[in-house]
Design a protein around this motif. Structure first.
Motif, PDB file in Angstrom:
ATOM      1  N   ASN A   1       6.660  -0.874  -1.105  1.00  0.00           N
ATOM      2  CA  ASN A   1       5.715   0.111  -0.578  1.00  0.00           C
ATOM      3  C   ASN A   1       4.290  -0.174  -1.056  1.00  0.00           C
ATOM      4  OD1 ASN A   1       7.610   1.573   0.891  1.00  0.00           O
ATOM      5  ND2 ASN A   1       8.154   2.859  -0.876  1.00  0.00           N
ATOM      6  N   LEU A   2       4.156  -0.627  -2.300  1.00  0.00           N
ATOM      7  CA  LEU A   2       2.831  -0.969  -2.816  1.00  0.00           C
ATOM      8  C   LEU A   2       2.222  -2.118  -2.007  1.00  0.00           C
ATOM      9  CD1 LEU A   2       3.389  -0.832  -6.687  1.00  0.00           C
ATOM     10  CD2 LEU A   2       2.062   0.763  -5.298  1.00  0.00           C
ATOM     11  N   ILE A   3       3.032  -3.120  -1.700  1.00  0.00           N
ATOM     12  CA  ILE A   3       2.553  -4.260  -0.919  1.00  0.00           C
ATOM     13  C   ILE A   3       2.167  -3.815   0.485  1.00  0.00           C
ATOM     14  CG2 ILE A   3       3.217  -6.469   0.104  1.00  0.00           C
ATOM     15  CD1 ILE A   3       4.913  -6.999  -2.378  1.00  0.00           C
ATOM     16  N   ARG A   4       2.968  -2.921   1.082  1.00  0.00           N
ATOM     17  CA  ARG A   4       2.645  -2.396   2.421  1.00  0.00           C
ATOM     18  C   ARG A   4       1.300  -1.683   2.409  1.00  0.00           C
ATOM     19  NH1 ARG A   4       7.149   1.142   5.103  1.00  0.00           N
ATOM     20  NH2 ARG A   4       5.466   1.240   6.648  1.00  0.00           N
TER      21      ARG A   4
ATOM     22  N   MET B   1      -9.379   2.780  -7.607  1.00  0.00           N
ATOM     23  CA  MET B   1      -8.572   2.135  -8.635  1.00  0.00           C
ATOM     24  C   MET B   1      -8.100   3.136  -9.688  1.00  0.00           C
ATOM     25  SD  MET B   1      -7.343  -0.869  -9.277  1.00  0.00           S
ATOM     26  CE  MET B   1      -8.433  -2.118  -8.558  1.00  0.00           C
ATOM     27  N   LYS B   2      -8.948   4.081 -10.060  1.00  0.00           N
ATOM     28  CA  LYS B   2      -8.559   5.089 -11.045  1.00  0.00           C
ATOM     29  C   LYS B   2      -7.457   5.975 -10.496  1.00  0.00           C
ATOM     30  CE  LYS B   2     -10.454   8.666 -14.063  1.00  0.00           C
ATOM     31  NZ  LYS B   2     -11.680   9.383 -14.499  1.00  0.00           N
TER      32      LYS B   2
ATOM     33  N   ARG C   1       2.925  -3.697 -11.719  1.00  0.00           N
ATOM     34  CA  ARG C   1       3.317  -3.694 -10.308  1.00  0.00           C
ATOM     35  C   ARG C   1       2.107  -3.523  -9.406  1.00  0.00           C
ATOM     36  NH1 ARG C   1       8.799  -2.030  -9.354  1.00  0.00           N
ATOM     37  NH2 ARG C   1       8.126  -0.603  -7.716  1.00  0.00           N
ATOM     38  N   LEU C   2       1.161  -2.678  -9.824  1.00  0.00           N
ATOM     39  CA  LEU C   2      -0.040  -2.466  -9.023  1.00  0.00           C
ATOM     40  C   LEU C   2      -0.840  -3.758  -8.891  1.00  0.00           C
ATOM     41  CD1 LEU C   2      -1.256   0.981 -10.435  1.00  0.00           C
ATOM     42  CD2 LEU C   2      -0.403   0.551  -8.125  1.00  0.00           C
ATOM     43  N   PHE C   3      -1.042  -4.437 -10.010  1.00  0.00           N
ATOM     44  CA  PHE C   3      -1.823  -5.675  -9.964  1.00  0.00           C
ATOM     45  C   PHE C   3      -1.086  -6.752  -9.186  1.00  0.00           C
ATOM     46  CE2 PHE C   3      -3.204  -9.808 -11.508  1.00  0.00           C
ATOM     47  CZ  PHE C   3      -4.584  -9.687 -11.428  1.00  0.00           C
ATOM     48  N   ALA C   4       0.232  -6.858  -9.386  1.00  0.00           N
ATOM     49  CA  ALA C   4       1.012  -7.871  -8.672  1.00  0.00           C
ATOM     50  C   ALA C   4       0.925  -7.660  -7.169  1.00  0.00           C
ATOM     51  CB  ALA C   4       2.464  -7.821  -9.135  1.00  0.00           C
TER      52      ALA C   4
END
Length: 253
Positions: free
Chosen positions: A3-6, A86-87, A98-101
């Protein structure tokens, strides 16, 4: 993670800077070959074929990769610091790793798309004008796929470095400025230091900064191919992990 990647892909599709870069490089890729076409036509010189143009100017694509990574890093990732996005996402409950990846993966894909514009668009245009011609003797039948595949790998390596700079500087202008200076000067810096210290000479020889120039070689020895493949992959993984470590400890305001 999926979902993060989407979400990151959605933001990439909506990012005006990304589409502006694609458009600008596409225009450059159309204009650049035309200058040579009309110059050769007026002087009576033989025209470049598509294969000749690709072999001659594929090394120039390294500058497109560096420019594209620097600008996209500033406007796609660093811009989220100044806007407060970002905050918000850092406090969303997902781990920072996971967010950075997720951001790195999507950022690398966007940079890859930019990196393919010049070799594909310019080669197609020249082929339409003068024919594709023949690859030089000794070139593999897989030359085109090898060139494009290595371009993608090395762009991913540069993207990891660009993403690391976004975490360090957080500001769009600083990220773009430092990335451009770094990518343009690192070759000279490592070569100069390497002339005095052998370790840095070896480091430079097996870095993406030097090996990117070997992408367009008509033929590659079997002994050189592992390094060409492993160096960008290791750069992406190692620098990506370093970016995760820095991002975890970064205070986001």
């Amino acid at each position: 993670m999926y979902n993060l990647i989407r979400v990151e892909f959605f933001k990439l599709r909506k990012n005006r800077s990304f589409w502006t870069l694609l458009f600008a490089i596409s225009v450059l890729s159309l204009v650049y070959p035309m200058l040579y076409y009309f110059d050769h036509r007026s002087s009576g010189e033989p025209q470049f074929t598509g294969a000749q143009f690709l072999l001659t100017f594929i090394s120039s694509n390294a500058y497109v990769i560096k420019f594209g990574v620097a600008v996209l890093a500033g406007f796609f990732i660093s811009n989220e610091y100044s806007t407060g996005v970002m905050k918000t996402i850092a406090s969303s409950g997902n781990t920072r790793g996971r967010l950075f990846a997720a951001k790195l993966i999507v950022f690398a894909v966007g940079a890859m798309a930019i990196s393919l514009v010049f070799p594909i668009v310019s080669t197609v245009e020249v082929s339409l004008l003068s024919g594709f011609g023949q690859l030089p003797e000794g070139s593999s039948v897989l030359f085109l796929s090898r060139v494009l595949g290595l371009t993608l790998l090395y762009t991913a390596g540069y993207a990891a470095i660009g993403a690391l700079f976004t975490v360090i500087f957080t500001d769009s202008g600083k990220t773009i400025g430092f990335s451009m200076i770094f990518f343009l000067m690192i070759d000279m810096a490592l070569a100069a230091v390497g002339s005095k210290i052998s370790f840095f000479a070896t480091l430079y020889d097996y870095s993406i900064f030097k090996l990117v120039g070997d992408i367009g070689k008509p033929s590659i020895d079997s002994g050189d191919l592992p390094a060409l493949l492993l160096v960008p992959l290791l750069t992406f993984v190692v620098v990506g992990m370093l970016g995760i470590l820095v991002f975890r400890r970064k205070e986001i305001k």
